[in-house]
Design a protein around this motif. Structure first.
Motif, short mmCIF file in Angstrom:
data_model
loop_
_atom_site.label_atom_id
_atom_site.label_comp_id
_atom_site.label_asym_id
_atom_site.label_seq_id
_atom_site.Cartn_x
_atom_site.Cartn_y
_atom_site.Cartn_z
N SER A 48 0.86 -1.18 0.00
CA SER A 48 0.00 0.00 0.00
C SER A 48 0.89 1.23 0.00
O SER A 48 2.06 1.17 0.39
CB SER A 48 -0.92 0.01 1.23
N LEU A 49 0.35 2.34 -0.45
CA LEU A 49 1.09 3.58 -0.45
C LEU A 49 0.69 4.41 0.77
O LEU A 49 -0.49 4.47 1.12
CB LEU A 49 0.79 4.37 -1.73
N PRO A 50 1.66 5.04 1.42
CA PRO A 50 1.33 5.79 2.63
C PRO A 50 0.55 7.06 2.31
O PRO A 50 0.64 7.61 1.22
CB PRO A 50 2.71 6.13 3.20
N ASP A 51 -0.24 7.50 3.28
CA ASP A 51 -0.95 8.77 3.14
C ASP A 51 0.08 9.88 2.98
O ASP A 51 1.14 9.86 3.61
CB ASP A 51 -1.80 9.06 4.38
N LEU A 52 -0.26 10.85 2.14
CA LEU A 52 0.65 11.98 1.97
C LEU A 52 -0.11 13.23 1.56
O LEU A 52 -1.24 13.17 1.08
CB LEU A 52 1.75 11.66 0.96
N THR A 53 0.56 14.36 1.74
CA THR A 53 0.13 15.63 1.18
C THR A 53 1.31 16.17 0.38
O THR A 53 2.48 15.95 0.74
CB THR A 53 -0.27 16.65 2.26
N ALA A 54 1.03 16.87 -0.72
CA ALA A 54 2.11 17.38 -1.57
C ALA A 54 1.54 18.41 -2.54
O ALA A 54 0.32 18.52 -2.72
CB ALA A 54 2.77 16.24 -2.34
N ASP A 55 2.45 19.16 -3.14
CA ASP A 55 2.11 20.01 -4.27
C ASP A 55 2.52 19.27 -5.53
O ASP A 55 3.69 18.90 -5.69
CB ASP A 55 2.84 21.35 -4.18
N LEU A 56 1.56 19.02 -6.41
CA LEU A 56 1.81 18.27 -7.64
C LEU A 56 1.93 19.26 -8.79
O LEU A 56 0.96 19.91 -9.18
CB LEU A 56 0.68 17.28 -7.90
N GLN A 57 3.15 19.39 -9.33
CA GLN A 57 3.39 20.28 -10.47
C GLN A 57 3.48 19.45 -11.74
O GLN A 57 4.24 18.49 -11.81
CB GLN A 57 4.68 21.06 -10.28
N THR A 58 2.69 19.82 -12.73
CA THR A 58 2.67 19.13 -14.00
C THR A 58 3.22 20.05 -15.08
O THR A 58 2.72 21.16 -15.27
CB THR A 58 1.24 18.69 -14.37
N THR A 59 4.24 19.59 -15.78
CA THR A 59 4.84 20.34 -16.87
C THR A 59 4.62 19.57 -18.17
O THR A 59 4.95 18.39 -18.25
CB THR A 59 6.35 20.54 -16.65
N THR A 60 4.03 20.23 -19.14
CA THR A 60 3.81 19.62 -20.45
C THR A 60 4.62 20.37 -21.49
O THR A 60 4.54 21.60 -21.58
CB THR A 60 2.32 19.65 -20.84
N ILE A 61 5.42 19.64 -22.26
CA ILE A 61 6.24 20.23 -23.32
C ILE A 61 5.78 19.62 -24.63
O ILE A 61 5.88 18.41 -24.83
CB ILE A 61 7.73 19.95 -23.09
N ASP A 62 5.25 20.46 -25.53
CA ASP A 62 4.72 19.92 -26.78
C ASP A 62 5.82 19.73 -27.81
O ASP A 62 7.00 20.00 -27.56
CB ASP A 62 3.57 20.78 -27.32
N ARG A 63 5.46 19.26 -28.98
CA ARG A 63 6.43 18.92 -30.02
C ARG A 63 7.18 20.15 -30.51
O ARG A 63 8.28 20.04 -31.08
CB ARG A 63 5.74 18.23 -31.18
N LEU A 199 2.89 12.63 -28.42
CA LEU A 199 4.34 12.89 -28.42
C LEU A 199 4.75 14.09 -27.58
O LEU A 199 5.93 14.45 -27.56
CB LEU A 199 4.88 13.07 -29.86
N SER A 200 3.81 14.73 -26.87
CA SER A 200 4.23 15.75 -25.92
C SER A 200 4.81 15.05 -24.68
O SER A 200 4.46 13.90 -24.38
CB SER A 200 3.05 16.63 -25.51
#
Length: 231
Positions: A48-63, A199-200
């Motif tokens: 199992s994965l432990p409980d957590l809190t975090a800031d999730l940053q998503t970066t998308t780089i296109d073609r 392909l991004s």
């Protein structure tokens, strides 16, 4: 061991920039497709994965090299993840129940929430990104190659190349994912990078990750809110 890897993989830097990640991920895919990869490392047992809190940053780089960045605050407890988009007025809140494949969009100002189904594709994406416990189907073949050690956001990490394919279905191709597994966070990946079907490149960073119990009240629609489910 880095010395046993192809030269194009060995150029991976100690502190990769986003551009370096783009190059490395592209090289990994090309090399792994053309050559037999090194012996795979055994997958760690995941109960199992432990409980957590975090800031999730998503970066998308296109073609074309254009970059888009978004950040959301998350809470995880088991198969439940609460997403809080705090930079929006009013904030947008969603609770994703990947166990029941349901999403709850919560509107605090109006004291309502909407319930909608989650598709398997979204759940599999969350598993690939190690936001929830991976439960690969029996015909999915996974190989893990530990590339090297690194330090990211102050966390010692193992950089792992995850190679996935479907048994006896070569026509479906192979996908490749880079994982930065934090040694001091029970192997939780704090960076995940992979190419999407268009392909991004998608890069997900868990920042300010902290383990600890999450209040169960946060992981469900608030009591007294009206369910506006249209179905």
């Amino acid at each position: 061991m880095i010395s046993s890897l192809p030269r194009s993989i060995a150029v991976f830097r100690i502190r990769p920039t986003l551009a370096g990640v783009v190059l490395a991920a592209t090289l990994f895919a090309g090399v792994a497709a053309a050559e037999e990869p090194p012996a795979a490392a055994p997958a760690p047992a995941v109960v199992s994965l432990p409980d957590l809190t975090a800031d999730l940053q998503t970066t998308t780089i296109d073609r074309s090299g254009h970059t888009a960045i978004s950040t959301v605050h998350i809470y995880r407890s088991g198969e439940l993840i609460r997403y809080e988009h705090l930079d929006i007025v009013p904030p947008e809140i969603s609770v994703m129940d990947y166990g029941k494949l349901k999403e709850y969009r919560i509107f605090n100002n109006d004291k309502i929430y909407f319930e909608a189904p989650i598709g398997n594709r979204i759940a599999f994406k969350a598993q690939r990104e190690r936001l929830i416990r991976p439960e690969p189907p029996p015909d999915l073949v996974e190989k893990r190659i530990i590339l090297r050690e690194d330090t990211l956001e102050g966390h010692p990490c193992n950089i792992v190349l995850l190679i996935r394919s479907v048994k006896d279905r070569k026509e479906l191709g192979t996908d490749y994912t880079l994982l930065w597994e934090a040694q001091d966070l029970k192997g939780q990946p704090i960076r995940v990078a992979y190419h999407q079907p268009n392909l991004s490149l998608l890069i997900m960073d868990l920042r300010n990750a902290k383990f600890g119990p999450v209040d169960p009240i946060l992981m469900q629609p608030p009591t007294g809110f009206a369910n506006m489910n249209p179905y």
